[in-house]
Motif scaffolding. Structure first.
Motif, PDB file in Angstrom:
ATOM      1  N   ALA A 324       0.842  -1.200   0.000  1.00 17.64           N
ATOM      2  CA  ALA A 324       0.000   0.000   0.000  1.00 17.64           C
ATOM      3  C   ALA A 324       0.874   1.245   0.000  1.00 17.64           C
ATOM      4  O   ALA A 324       2.024   1.213   0.440  1.00 17.64           O
ATOM      5  CB  ALA A 324      -0.915   0.002   1.221  1.00 17.64           C
ATOM      6  N   ASP A 325       0.301   2.319  -0.504  1.00 16.74           N
ATOM      7  CA  ASP A 325       1.011   3.595  -0.525  1.00 16.74           C
ATOM      8  C   ASP A 325       0.553   4.538   0.585  1.00 16.74           C
ATOM      9  O   ASP A 325       1.240   5.517   0.880  1.00 16.74           O
ATOM     10  CB  ASP A 325       0.831   4.275  -1.888  1.00 16.74           C
ATOM     11  N   THR A 326      -0.586   4.260   1.178  1.00 18.58           N
ATOM     12  CA  THR A 326      -1.122   5.121   2.243  1.00 18.58           C
ATOM     13  C   THR A 326      -1.681   4.254   3.370  1.00 18.58           C
ATOM     14  O   THR A 326      -1.913   3.044   3.192  1.00 18.58           O
ATOM     15  CB  THR A 326      -2.252   6.018   1.708  1.00 18.58           C
ATOM     16  N   GLU A 327      -1.917   4.884   4.500  1.00 18.27           N
ATOM     17  CA  GLU A 327      -2.508   4.172   5.630  1.00 18.27           C
ATOM     18  C   GLU A 327      -3.906   3.676   5.291  1.00 18.27           C
ATOM     19  O   GLU A 327      -4.317   2.586   5.705  1.00 18.27           O
ATOM     20  CB  GLU A 327      -2.541   5.098   6.846  1.00 18.27           C
ATOM     21  N   GLU A 328      -4.648   4.465   4.522  1.00 15.70           N
ATOM     22  CA  GLU A 328      -6.000   4.079   4.137  1.00 15.70           C
ATOM     23  C   GLU A 328      -5.968   2.826   3.263  1.00 15.70           C
ATOM     24  O   GLU A 328      -6.772   1.901   3.449  1.00 15.70           O
ATOM     25  CB  GLU A 328      -6.691   5.226   3.393  1.00 15.70           C
ATOM     26  N   GLU A 329      -5.026   2.789   2.305  1.00 15.46           N
ATOM     27  CA  GLU A 329      -4.898   1.605   1.465  1.00 15.46           C
ATOM     28  C   GLU A 329      -4.474   0.390   2.283  1.00 15.46           C
ATOM     29  O   GLU A 329      -4.923  -0.737   2.026  1.00 15.46           O
ATOM     30  CB  GLU A 329      -3.869   1.848   0.361  1.00 15.46           C
ATOM     31  N   LEU A 330      -3.619   0.640   3.254  1.00 21.84           N
ATOM     32  CA  LEU A 330      -3.152  -0.452   4.106  1.00 21.84           C
ATOM     33  C   LEU A 330      -4.331  -1.116   4.800  1.00 21.84           C
ATOM     34  O   LEU A 330      -4.410  -2.352   4.876  1.00 21.84           O
ATOM     35  CB  LEU A 330      -2.159   0.106   5.132  1.00 21.84           C
ATOM     36  N   ALA A 331      -5.257  -0.315   5.291  1.00 21.07           N
ATOM     37  CA  ALA A 331      -6.453  -0.851   5.952  1.00 21.07           C
ATOM     38  C   ALA A 331      -7.307  -1.646   4.969  1.00 21.07           C
ATOM     39  O   ALA A 331      -7.830  -2.722   5.299  1.00 21.07           O
ATOM     40  CB  ALA A 331      -7.261   0.289   6.558  1.00 21.07           C
ATOM     41  N   GLU A 332      -7.439  -1.152   3.741  1.00 19.30           N
ATOM     42  CA  GLU A 332      -8.249  -1.844   2.740  1.00 19.30           C
ATOM     43  C   GLU A 332      -7.657  -3.204   2.385  1.00 19.30           C
ATOM     44  O   GLU A 332      -8.369  -4.210   2.297  1.00 19.30           O
ATOM     45  CB  GLU A 332      -8.366  -0.978   1.486  1.00 19.30           C
ATOM     46  N   TRP A 333      -6.336  -3.234   2.168  1.00 20.61           N
ATOM     47  CA  TRP A 333      -5.695  -4.493   1.813  1.00 20.61           C
ATOM     48  C   TRP A 333      -5.700  -5.470   2.981  1.00 20.61           C
ATOM     49  O   TRP A 333      -5.779  -6.691   2.780  1.00 20.61           O
ATOM     50  CB  TRP A 333      -4.262  -4.260   1.349  1.00 20.61           C
ATOM     51  N   LEU A 334      -5.637  -4.966   4.201  1.00 18.79           N
ATOM     52  CA  LEU A 334      -5.645  -5.841   5.376  1.00 18.79           C
ATOM     53  C   LEU A 334      -6.941  -6.654   5.418  1.00 18.79           C
ATOM     54  O   LEU A 334      -6.939  -7.838   5.766  1.00 18.79           O
ATOM     55  CB  LEU A 334      -5.474  -5.010   6.642  1.00 18.79           C
ATOM     56  N   LEU A 335      -8.045  -6.016   5.049  1.00 16.72           N
ATOM     57  CA  LEU A 335      -9.332  -6.709   5.034  1.00 16.72           C
ATOM     58  C   LEU A 335      -9.384  -7.787   3.955  1.00 16.72           C
ATOM     59  O   LEU A 335     -10.217  -8.698   4.021  1.00 16.72           O
ATOM     60  CB  LEU A 335     -10.464  -5.706   4.823  1.00 16.72           C
ATOM     61  N   ARG A 336      -8.495  -7.710   2.965  1.00 11.81           N
ATOM     62  CA  ARG A 336      -8.501  -8.673   1.865  1.00 11.81           C
ATOM     63  C   ARG A 336      -7.379  -9.715   1.991  1.00 11.81           C
ATOM     64  O   ARG A 336      -7.098 -10.444   1.050  1.00 11.81           O
ATOM     65  CB  ARG A 336      -8.370  -7.930   0.534  1.00 11.81           C
ATOM     66  N   ALA A 337      -6.768  -9.776   3.164  1.00 18.15           N
ATOM     67  CA  ALA A 337      -5.644 -10.701   3.350  1.00 18.15           C
ATOM     68  C   ALA A 337      -6.043 -12.146   3.102  1.00 18.15           C
ATOM     69  O   ALA A 337      -5.218 -12.966   2.681  1.00 18.15           O
ATOM     70  CB  ALA A 337      -5.076 -10.545   4.759  1.00 18.15           C
ATOM     71  N   GLY A 338      -7.310 -12.467   3.319  1.00 17.15           N
ATOM     72  CA  GLY A 338      -7.781 -13.834   3.108  1.00 17.15           C
ATOM     73  C   GLY A 338      -7.734 -14.290   1.666  1.00 17.15           C
ATOM     74  O   GLY A 338      -7.864 -15.493   1.380  1.00 17.15           O
ATOM     75  N   GLU A 339      -7.541 -13.352   0.742  1.00 19.32           N
ATOM     76  CA  GLU A 339      -7.454 -13.712  -0.676  1.00 19.32           C
ATOM     77  C   GLU A 339      -6.102 -14.335  -1.032  1.00 19.32           C
ATOM     78  O   GLU A 339      -5.955 -14.918  -2.113  1.00 19.32           O
ATOM     79  CB  GLU A 339      -7.687 -12.473  -1.547  1.00 19.32           C
ATOM     80  N   ILE A 340      -5.117 -14.171  -0.176  1.00 17.85           N
ATOM     81  CA  ILE A 340      -3.773 -14.692  -0.447  1.00 17.85           C
ATOM     82  C   ILE A 340      -3.698 -16.161  -0.041  1.00 17.85           C
ATOM     83  O   ILE A 340      -4.076 -16.539   1.073  1.00 17.85           O
ATOM     84  CB  ILE A 340      -2.711 -13.876   0.311  1.00 17.85           C
ATOM     85  N   ASP A 341      -3.176 -16.995  -0.934  1.00 21.32           N
ATOM     86  CA  ASP A 341      -3.042 -18.427  -0.680  1.00 21.32           C
ATOM     87  C   ASP A 341      -1.818 -18.689   0.202  1.00 21.32           C
ATOM     88  O   ASP A 341      -0.686 -18.400  -0.201  1.00 21.32           O
ATOM     89  CB  ASP A 341      -2.890 -19.164  -2.014  1.00 21.32           C
ATOM     90  N   PRO A 342      -2.001 -19.251   1.404  1.00 22.50           N
ATOM     91  CA  PRO A 342      -0.847 -19.524   2.280  1.00 22.50           C
ATOM     92  C   PRO A 342       0.193 -20.424   1.626  1.00 22.50           C
ATOM     93  O   PRO A 342       1.399 -20.249   1.848  1.00 22.50           O
ATOM     94  CB  PRO A 342      -1.480 -20.198   3.498  1.00 22.50           C
ATOM     95  N   GLU A 343      -0.261 -21.391   0.825  1.00 26.34           N
ATOM     96  CA  GLU A 343       0.694 -22.287   0.173  1.00 26.34           C
ATOM     97  C   GLU A 343       1.575 -21.546  -0.833  1.00 26.34           C
ATOM     98  O   GLU A 343       2.736 -21.896  -1.032  1.00 26.34           O
ATOM     99  CB  GLU A 343      -0.040 -23.437  -0.512  1.00 26.34           C
ATOM    100  N   GLU A 344       1.008 -20.520  -1.464  1.00 26.24           N
ATOM    101  CA  GLU A 344       1.798 -19.709  -2.389  1.00 26.24           C
ATOM    102  C   GLU A 344       2.890 -18.957  -1.639  1.00 26.24           C
ATOM    103  O   GLU A 344       4.024 -18.823  -2.110  1.00 26.24           O
ATOM    104  CB  GLU A 344       0.891 -18.724  -3.129  1.00 26.24           C
ATOM    105  N   CYS A 345       2.551 -18.465  -0.446  1.00 27.69           N
ATOM    106  CA  CYS A 345       3.545 -17.777   0.397  1.00 27.69           C
ATOM    107  C   CYS A 345       4.668 -18.722   0.789  1.00 27.69           C
ATOM    108  O   CYS A 345       5.854 -18.378   0.700  1.00 27.69           O
ATOM    109  CB  CYS A 345       2.872 -17.221   1.651  1.00 27.69           C
ATOM    110  N   ARG A 346       4.308 -19.926   1.217  1.00 24.25           N
ATOM    111  CA  ARG A 346       5.320 -20.891   1.652  1.00 24.25           C
ATOM    112  C   ARG A 346       6.217 -21.300   0.494  1.00 24.25           C
ATOM    113  O   ARG A 346       7.443 -21.435   0.656  1.00 24.25           O
ATOM    114  CB  ARG A 346       4.638 -22.116   2.259  1.00 24.25           C
ATOM    115  N   ALA A 347       5.615 -21.511  -0.677  1.00 20.56           N
ATOM    116  CA  ALA A 347       6.401 -21.911  -1.839  1.00 20.56           C
ATOM    117  C   ALA A 347       7.393 -20.817  -2.230  1.00 20.56           C
ATOM    118  O   ALA A 347       8.545 -21.098  -2.592  1.00 20.56           O
ATOM    119  CB  ALA A 347       5.476 -22.228  -3.011  1.00 20.56           C
ATOM    120  N   GLU A 348       6.973 -19.569  -2.141  1.00 23.62           N
ATOM    121  CA  GLU A 348       7.857 -18.453  -2.450  1.00 23.62           C
ATOM    122  C   GLU A 348       9.014 -18.395  -1.464  1.00 23.62           C
ATOM    123  O   GLU A 348      10.166 -18.148  -1.852  1.00 23.62           O
ATOM    124  CB  GLU A 348       7.067 -17.142  -2.413  1.00 23.62           C
ATOM    125  N   ALA A 349       8.715 -18.626  -0.191  1.00 22.96           N
ATOM    126  CA  ALA A 349       9.766 -18.611   0.829  1.00 22.96           C
ATOM    127  C   ALA A 349      10.778 -19.728   0.590  1.00 22.96           C
ATOM    128  O   ALA A 349      11.987 -19.523   0.713  1.00 22.96           O
ATOM    129  CB  ALA A 349       9.151 -18.728   2.220  1.00 22.96           C
TER     130      ALA A 349
END
Length: 375
Positions: A324-349
């Protein structure tokens, strides 16, 4: 190859709790030794990482000394570095020095006619403009992100061999089996640069539970901080991190929706992290390394942060987290965190931030340093 890894006198390797550089060194050394590198570690006597040889002036970490006035603490780093210098003068079996000691390390090593040196930059490079502006030409350096090097003085960029992203052992193994909860976690030392007050403000606005995990000037409980704050003669009573926590973070803490749990480590830290809905990074500076981001990815926790410093190098927006570029955007994206696949995160790591990847990158840099010396 035999490498002297100079970690410094401040904390053991691995550290007993919070410790950025020492955790990096503790992650790197086993991976190097698996690849046949002999490691001589210059640290403190309580270091428990397995090495071929340990050099130490002090029995335990001297981190607490850093809170004292300069004229009382300056001898600590120099005593450690003098021991390293004496060792290098007395023996000829060290092929390379991998240095992690801020300023004192390269300053002393550049004055020696010793083995070649690779100095890793872990910190904000604006702190020492006179030193970095005339950096010794005999020392090679690497950054921990491309963003960090872009902001480096010209003399440092000329000495740089590139960036090696930080790694975590969590990327090499299975994450803890925990139930995903609703809480948001901010992991790291509590200070204004990390932006815990922004996280608290956002989570209060959204009604999301927040857990702040990290020490305040080495203190991990409210009672310890109260003892500091109520003693006007305590050397930490006016410390910026203490004042920041008390004045800007503590007013949000209610023990229920917003909690500060101090420094956590080991399995407790991993379970707290892995059960979070998101890891929040409202950083207020250009973070050079981002260890906590890498740990979040390894545990399958979507990182959500401001687009600053190294974060755009670590987070693939929309796939492994959100920027995010602003605090407001940060709040918006935080609400959408469930859209991210945990397995995709682990594979990237696993692909980018495992200890084996970091070790291979450093071995390649070692070879370049050695080849340059031979040439």
């Amino acid at each position: 190859m035999k490498v002297l890894v100079n970690s410094g006198p401040w904390l053991a390797v691995p550290p007993p709790g919070y410790g950025g550089i020492e955790n990096v060194v503790a992650t790197l050394i086993p991976a190097l030794r698996e690849r046949g590198v002999e490691v001589v570690l210059a640290s403190v006597g309580s270091s428990a990482v397995e090495v071929d040889e340990l050099l130490a002036v002090y029995d335990d970490g001297m981190f607490a000394e850093l809170q004292k006035p300069y004229n009382q603490v300056t001898g600590v780093a120099h005593a450690h570095q003098a021991r390293v210098a004496a060792e290098l003068r007395a023996r000829d079996d060290i092929d390379l020095v991998h240095d992690h000691v801020e300023v004192v390390g390269p300053a002393v090593l550049a004055a020696l006619d010793g083995p070649p040196v690779l100095h890793t930059l872990h910190w904000d490079l604006r702190k020492h403009p006179a030193f970095y502006g005339a950096f010794p030409r005999s020392i090679a350096v690497n950054g921990v992100s491309r963003s960090q090097l872009v902001r480096a003085p010209e003399a440092l960029r000329a000495a740089s061999l590139g960036a090696v992203h930080l790694a975590t052992p969590l990327a090499a193994g299975p994450p803890p089996r925990v139930r995903r909860d609703e809480h948001v976690v901010v992991m790291g030392r509590v200070c204004a640069l990390k932006g815990q007050h922004v996280a608290a403000r956002i989570c209060q606005k959204l009604g999301l539970p927040l857990v702040l995990a990290g020490p305040v000037c080495g203190r991990n409980t409210a009672a310890e901080l109260d003892a500091v704050a109520q003693d006007p003669y305590h050397p930490l009573s006016s410390h910026p991190d203490v004042r920041y926590h008390l004045d800007q973070v503590a007013p949000y803490l209610d023990g229920d929706l917003a909690r500060w749990v101090g420094g956590v480590e080991g399995e407790e830290r991993d379970r707290l992290y892995a059960s979070a809905r998101a890891a929040l990074f409202p950083i207020q500076w250009d973070e050079p390394g981002g260890t906590a981001v890498v740990e979040a990815l390894a545990l399958g926790v979507p990182p959500v942060g401001l687009r600053r410093g190294c974060l755009p190098e670590l987070i693939d927006h929309g796939r492994t987290g959100f920027l995010a570029d602003t605090e407001e955007e940060l709040a918006e994206w935080l609400l959408r965190a469930g859209e991210i696949d945990p397995e995709e995160c682990r594979a990237e790591a696993r692909r980018r931030f495992s200890p084996s990847v970091m070790a291979e990158r450093y071995l390649a840099l070692y070879e370049r340093v050695l080849a340059a010396r031979q040439a």
